[in-house]
Scaffold this active site. Structure first.
Site, PDB file in Angstrom:
ATOM      1  N   ASP A   1     -10.941   3.467   4.247  1.00 33.23           N
ATOM      2  CA  ASP A   1     -11.336   2.059   4.144  1.00 33.23           C
ATOM      3  C   ASP A   1     -12.855   1.918   4.019  1.00 33.23           C
ATOM      4  O   ASP A   1     -13.350   0.836   3.716  1.00 33.23           O
ATOM      5  CB  ASP A   1     -10.903   1.293   5.407  1.00 33.23           C
ATOM      6  CG  ASP A   1      -9.601   0.527   5.210  1.00 33.23           C
ATOM      7  OD1 ASP A   1      -9.417  -0.018   4.107  1.00 33.23           O
ATOM      8  OD2 ASP A   1      -8.796   0.481   6.154  1.00 33.23           O
TER       9      ASP A   1
ATOM     10  N   GLN B   1      -4.596  -1.220   9.603  1.00 38.03           N
ATOM     11  CA  GLN B   1      -4.599  -2.556   8.997  1.00 38.03           C
ATOM     12  C   GLN B   1      -5.258  -3.574   9.931  1.00 38.03           C
ATOM     13  O   GLN B   1      -4.932  -3.646  11.116  1.00 38.03           O
ATOM     14  CB  GLN B   1      -3.153  -2.976   8.660  1.00 38.03           C
ATOM     15  CG  GLN B   1      -3.034  -4.289   7.906  1.00 38.03           C
ATOM     16  CD  GLN B   1      -3.635  -4.261   6.499  1.00 38.03           C
ATOM     17  OE1 GLN B   1      -3.741  -3.211   5.859  1.00 38.03           O
ATOM     18  NE2 GLN B   1      -4.042  -5.404   6.006  1.00 38.03           N
TER      19      GLN B   1
ATOM     20  N   LYS C   1       0.829  -1.208   0.000  1.00 44.33           N
ATOM     21  CA  LYS C   1       0.000   0.000   0.000  1.00 44.33           C
ATOM     22  C   LYS C   1       0.868   1.264   0.000  1.00 44.33           C
ATOM     23  O   LYS C   1       0.620   2.197  -0.762  1.00 44.33           O
ATOM     24  CB  LYS C   1      -0.939  -0.005   1.221  1.00 44.33           C
ATOM     25  CG  LYS C   1      -2.097  -0.992   1.073  1.00 44.33           C
ATOM     26  CD  LYS C   1      -2.898  -1.189   2.351  1.00 44.33           C
ATOM     27  CE  LYS C   1      -3.938  -2.299   2.154  1.00 44.33           C
ATOM     28  NZ  LYS C   1      -4.753  -2.582   3.340  1.00 44.33           N
TER      29      LYS C   1
HETATM   30  N1  GUN Z   1      -7.174  -6.360   6.097  1.00 40.86           N
HETATM   31  C1  GUN Z   1      -7.518  -7.065   4.995  1.00 40.86           C
HETATM   32  N2  GUN Z   1      -8.065  -6.252   4.056  1.00 40.86           N
HETATM   33  C2  GUN Z   1      -8.041  -5.002   4.569  1.00 40.86           C
HETATM   34  C3  GUN Z   1      -8.466  -3.736   4.063  1.00 40.86           C
HETATM   35  O1  GUN Z   1      -8.987  -3.581   2.962  1.00 40.86           O
HETATM   36  N3  GUN Z   1      -8.251  -2.674   4.911  1.00 40.86           N
HETATM   37  C4  GUN Z   1      -7.703  -2.824   6.156  1.00 40.86           C
HETATM   38  N4  GUN Z   1      -7.564  -1.730   6.892  1.00 40.86           N
HETATM   39  N5  GUN Z   1      -7.318  -3.985   6.648  1.00 40.86           N
HETATM   40  C5  GUN Z   1      -7.480  -5.069   5.855  1.00 40.86           C
END
Ligand code: GUN
Length: 295
Positions: free
Chosen positions: A120, A97, A53
């Site tokens: 998100d 995350q 990311k």
């Molecule tokens: N863990 C797995 N997928 C995601 C996501 O799209 N965002 C976040 N913050 N954590 C995740």
């Protein structure tokens, strides 16, 4: 029938080019889109997602900070870090995350994020807005799946969509996006999960199957209708001594056999994954644009 492989990497690359152009335009107005990422603990998969990311931000010209906390971090410390990002004008988007360590109350943490910085789309305010058809940041994986379907020319309106998996990150938000009365919705949606009685009975009816169960081989060729579109959200590590890392990644779908019966299929890796990150960049850019519109 042999399926057309949906190249998520290629679609993502094109979208990221457009995002980068818009980021450059915003920079000319003096606003550098910024993302704050918080990760707690040492889960290797989460660490690798976070690295991907922040690298993607860098390539798109988006500023990012990555705060890595230990697995035993206190909830107070995590919340105080989010609050400092909430009031930092350089940060337009905040991503915590998931999953978080067991002792942390995930709902409490997500509630702390300023909904305007919730890139998100996990904040209940934004989920509620999405559910009721108002403008809101959309969760990245479901939004990425919708983009893949649209850009591949797969009709969503009127389609029977069966989603396997009811997570807050994929299944639940995707189902709600697909039933909206708009041009990315109007589908008939079924959500299946671990307590579903006869999974194959549902999946065999589907024009579009979204496999988000988190288990390899959940969807096999006998479970799909000839000509279906199969979207594989799974990322499962399978031990493989022939690989340098000692494992390989597979999805939730038995790709080799299902591709002989489906009309469209996403590969793992290279399908949904690159789109999730792309929609995150999109949400950061949108959040920064909203700031620009207010100043
Ligand atoms: N863990 C797995 N997928 C995601 C996501 O799209 N965002 C976040 N913050 N954590 C995740």
């Amino acid at each position: 029938m042999t399926a057309r492989i949906i190249d998520g990497k290629q679609i993502a690359t094109q979208m990221r080019r457009e995002i980068k152009e818009q980021t450059e335009q915003l920079k000319q107005k003096g606003i550098i889109p910024g993302l704050g990422v918080i990760i707690a603990g040492d889960d290797p998969a989460s660490q690798s997602y976070v690295r991907a990311k922040t690298k993607a931000c860098d390539k798109a010209g988006i500023y990012s900070v990555d705060e890595h906390l230990s697995a035993d971090v206190s909830q107070e410390k995590l919340i105080s870090l989010i609050n400092s990002m909430n009031s930092n004008p350089k940060i337009h988007g905040i991503l915590v995350q998931l999953p978080l360590p067991d002792h942390i109350d995930e709902s409490e943490v997500l509630l702390t994020i300023n909904p305007e910085k919730d890139v998100d789309g996990f904040h209940p305010t934004n989920l509620g807005k999405m559910l009721t058809g108002q403008k809101a940041p959309l969760s990245c994986t479901p939004h990425g799946i919708i983009q893949l379907l649209q850009k591949t020319g797969i009709q969503i309106e009127g389609a029977e969509v069966v989603i396997v998996g009811r997570s807050n990150i994929v299944g639940k938000p995707l189902a709600n996006m697909l039933i909206q009365k708009n041009d990315t919705g109007n589908a008939t949606v079924t959500i299946c999960h671990t307590r579903t009685k006869n999974l194959a009975e549902h999946t065999r009816r589907a024009d579009i199957i979204v496999a988000a169960a988190g288990r390899a081989n959940t969807i096999t060729a006998d479970m799909i209708k000839e000509g279906a579109a199969v979207i594989d959200v799974g990322v499962n590590r399978i031990d493989d001594a022939t690989k340098k890392k000692g494992y390989r990644l597979v999805g939730d779908v038995d790709f080799e056999n299902v591709k002989e019966k489906a009309a469209f299929i996403t590969p793992v890796p290279g399908g949904v994954g690159p789109m999730t990150i792309t929609m995150l960049l999109y949400n950061v850019l949108e959040a920064a644009k909203n700031t620009a519109a207010k100043s």
